[in-house]
Each structure stands twice: as C-alpha cells, then as structure tokens.
Design a protein around this motif. Structure first.
Motif, short mmCIF file in Angstrom:
data_model
loop_
_atom_site.label_atom_id
_atom_site.label_comp_id
_atom_site.label_asym_id
_atom_site.label_seq_id
_atom_site.Cartn_x
_atom_site.Cartn_y
_atom_site.Cartn_z
N LEU A 15 -11.22 -20.13 -0.24
CA LEU A 15 -11.45 -21.43 -0.27
C LEU A 15 -12.93 -21.55 -0.24
CD1 LEU A 15 -9.84 -22.79 3.12
CD2 LEU A 15 -9.47 -23.23 0.90
N VAL A 16 -13.77 -19.77 -0.38
CA VAL A 16 -14.75 -19.67 -0.20
C VAL A 16 -15.58 -20.31 -1.96
CG1 VAL A 16 -17.11 -18.21 -0.67
CG2 VAL A 16 -15.25 -17.65 1.60
N VAL A 50 -15.91 -23.68 -2.52
CA VAL A 50 -16.59 -24.74 -1.04
C VAL A 50 -17.94 -24.31 -2.24
CG1 VAL A 50 -17.70 -24.14 0.76
CG2 VAL A 50 -14.90 -24.51 0.19
N VAL A 66 -17.82 -26.40 -5.57
CA VAL A 66 -18.42 -28.19 -4.65
C VAL A 66 -19.57 -28.17 -4.22
CG1 VAL A 66 -18.17 -29.84 -2.68
CG2 VAL A 66 -16.02 -28.09 -4.03
N GLY A 67 -20.79 -26.60 -3.49
CA GLY A 67 -22.41 -27.18 -3.88
C GLY A 67 -22.86 -26.65 -4.49
N LEU A 71 -24.82 -23.01 2.52
CA LEU A 71 -23.24 -22.22 2.46
C LEU A 71 -23.02 -20.45 2.11
CD1 LEU A 71 -21.81 -25.10 0.21
CD2 LEU A 71 -20.66 -24.45 2.88
#
Length: 409
Positions: free
Chosen positions: A25-26, A29, A32-33, A50
């Motif tokens: 999932l890193v 994520v 998205v950031g 993050l």
C-alpha cells in the motif's frame, strides 16, 4: 537453542506476510500524497511525512533482518527538518529516501512468498496437530490430510503423521535458508552505496575534526596560561633573585660572581625562548583581544600600509584563530621582505563552517615557494587543520594568498 531459533524464524516468516501486504500500500499512498501536492497543495506538508514514515518502516525491517541473521547494525533514525522548503530538500537529497523507495518492491517480492511459505509450514503444523486428534469428532468428508480424505482412524493417523513430517521437514530445512536469503536481501536493499558510505564517513570525520579542533583550542589556551602564569613567572623570579644575589656579593667573589652572572643570563635567555614558544602556540594577544583585535594590531604595525576588512566571524575555535593569525602575520612579513609592495589588504570572512583569509599586495609578484618565501610554513600550518592554501602570484604582481580553514560545526 534450536527451539529458540525455530521460534525466531517462525515469527520472522509469519510477520513478513502482513508486513509485505502493508508495504504494497506504500506506493499508492505516496502517489495520493503526490497528487494532493498538484491538486490542493496539502501534499506539501503531507508527502514529506509519508516518506518519513516509509523510512522508519524500512528501518524497522532492517533491524528485524539483522536480528534474524544475528548481526548488529548501526541504528539510523530519519528526522524531518523543520520548514516546508527544508523538508522538500530533504526529500530530494536524503539517500535514505532513495534506499527506502528501492526497498519497497524488493521486500514485497520476497516477503509475500516467504510469508506464504511460513504460513504453509507453521499453519499446517498447527492444523495437523489439531485435526488428527479431533478427527473422530469432525463431520465425514470435512477434513483431509495431504489432500486425501481419511477413511478411518488408522488412515487419519498415518496421513497426519506423514503430513506433519513433511511440513516439519519444510520448516526445518527449506524455510530457514529462504528466511536468511530474504533477510540478507533486505539488508542489501537498505545498505548505503560505496559513495554514500564515503559521504557518511566524511561527515563523521568532519564532526570528529570539529571536536578535535575545539579540544585542541582549549588545550592551547590552558598550556599558554600555565606557561605564562607558571613557568615564565618562576623564571622571572629566579632571574631577579640571581640579580639580587650578584649585588650582595663582595667585589672579590671571582668565580662565584661569574657563575651567578651566567645563571642569570641563562634564565633570561630561557624567558625569551619561552615567550617565543608561547607566541608560536597561541599568541597572548589573541587571548587578550580576540582575533579581530589581534589582527587590527598586526595591520596597524605592519611595515607596509595595510587595510583590514573583517566580516562577522562569530565564534572561531582557538586553533583556527591561531592559524589565521599566523597566516596574516607571516604573509605581511613576506610582503615587507620580498614584494616591494606599497600597500596590502587583509580580508577575513566566515561562510558556514569555513573561515576564509585573503592577503593581497601590489608588489612585484613571482612568489617562489622553493626559495624560502614562507608560504611552505603557511601550507604546513593550514594543512594540519585540513585547510587549503591557494597562491596566485604572476610576475609583475599582484600577489593573492587565499586560505580556507574549517571552523567546525
């Protein structure tokens, strides 16, 4: 001992599966950031945090891998600087960020199969140990061993024993090498490159050098103070007492008067030599006036009219102060002796952890370091502090001497 190692391997393999799933999932994520930076600007604050979390997640697995291999590793804790601009510079320049990003696909690619193999081995062992004793209580056809239905209690015991033995063999001989390989791959993915190790070593040496320079400066001040207040004062007292003793002698003392005279002269010569030693180590004028005041005195007393330009220097270690002082005094002595200059200029400026000293004159130039110009001595003194010296002296002049000295951090 074997049971302890087996338990450690079991924990490492079983934890690897959820860890690998979480690591998958890193990248989404982080994506998205990154998109939030473009769309709303919130990612300017969120994305560095993050990535910091990713670095610490990778560091956690690096320590886990080292423990399972029985190795010791230097802990590395990523720290986010303050300020948005500094945080984004950290993202762009920090080697740990690049290592963590490279580690993600490698860890997922090895952690998932390792976790599945561990689940097969240890989950299968636990399941077999539970299913076989309870087989008579289970509904017919609900349980199988080795993928085969057990037709009776005897076949259940036989198939269960075979299945348990096979799974135990996998856990004993197949899984540990896979665990070691995956742990070594994790350490390799997070290990710094040769260039990064060199940069880290340079940083460590820079820090240690700063501490050594500070300690050396404090020791110079202590020795200068002890010599000035102790040995020099005692020599003065001895010389005075010898002088008084000579005055009290009768006129016909002969050899005794001569010996006292020689002793007094020797004490006075020793005082002169001691003063020279003190000045060569840490000139007292630096302790009294500081670097700026000492250089102002040198410039005002120089044989050649000298202009002094001092920027804000801040705190300078004593050893660096002494080196800068001697660079200026020796350079101005060279100007007066060899250059035929009508004027000279001395400039000092501080940039980060470097002190820059520039001495320029309008003399004839053509400095030859092989003919005792004094530049060799300057180079040696500056090199002792890991500084640099640059001399530009074309025939006809001007001569410019530039020195950089590290000031620590």
């Amino acid at each position: 001992m074997r049971g302890k190692i087996l338990g450690r391997d079991a924990r490492y393999a079983l934890v690897g599966l959820p860890s690998a799933i979480a690591t998958i999932l890193v990248l989404p994520v982080l994506l998205v950031g990154l998109l939030s930076v473009v769309l709303g600007g919130l990612g300017l604050l969120v994305l560095p945090r993050l990535v910091l979390g990713l670095c610490r997640w990778a560091e956690l697995h690096r320590r886990r891998a080292a423990r399972v291999l029985g190795e010791s590793v230097e802990p590395r804790r990523a720290v986010l600087p303050s300020g948005v601009a500094a945080q984004w510079r950290w993202l762009a320049r920090e080697p740990a960020v690049r290592r963590a990003l490279r580690w993600v696909p490698r860890f997922v690619g090895t952690g998932l199969p390792l976790g599945l193999l561990g689940l097969l081995c240890f989950g299968g062992l636990a399941g077999t140990a539970v299913v076989v004793p309870l087989w008579p209580l289970l509904p017919e056809g609900e349980a199988s061993l080795l993928g085969l239905p057990a037709e009776g209690w005897g076949s259940a015991l036989l198939l269960g024993a075979v299945q348990f033995a096979l799974l135990a063999a996998l856990a004993r001989w197949v899984l540990p090498p896979f665990i070691r390989w995956q742990a070594r791959d994790c350490l390799a993915a997070l290990a710094p490159s040769a260039e990064e190790r060199l940069a880290e070593r340079v940083g460590e040496l820079t820090e240690s050098r700063a501490g050594v320079v500070d300690a050396h400066g404090a020791e110079l001040r202590r020795i200068e103070r002890d010599l000035h207040d102790g040995a020099q004062a005692r020599l003065v007292a001895i010389a005075m007492r010898l002088g008084v003793a000579r005055e009290e002698l009768p006129d016909d003392s002969g050899a005794l008067a001569r010996l006292l005279r020689e002793a007094q002269e020797g004490a006075e010569e020793a005082m002169v030599e001691l003063r020279q030693v003190i000045r060569s180590m840490y000139p007292p004028i630096l302790a009294d006036r500081g670097l700026a005041g000492a250089l102002a005195s040198v410039a005002s007393g120089a044989p050649v009219p000298t202009r002094l330009d001092l920027a804000e220097l801040g705190r300078v270690p004593a050893a660096v102060e002494a080196a800068a002082y001697f660079v200026v005094t020796e350079s101005l002595t060279n100007v007066a002796k060899h250059s035929g200059a009508e004027r000279a200029e001395v400039r000092l400026a501080r940039t980060a952890d470097r002190l820059r000293v520039t001495v320029e004159d309008n003399g004839r130039g053509g400095v030859d370091e092989g003919r005792g110009s004094g530049v060799v001595g300057i180079r040696r003194r500056v090199a002792a502090l890991d500084g640099t010296v640059e001399v530009r002296s074309p025939v006809g002049g001007p001569t410019v001497l530039r020195v950089e000295l590290p000031c620590g951090s």
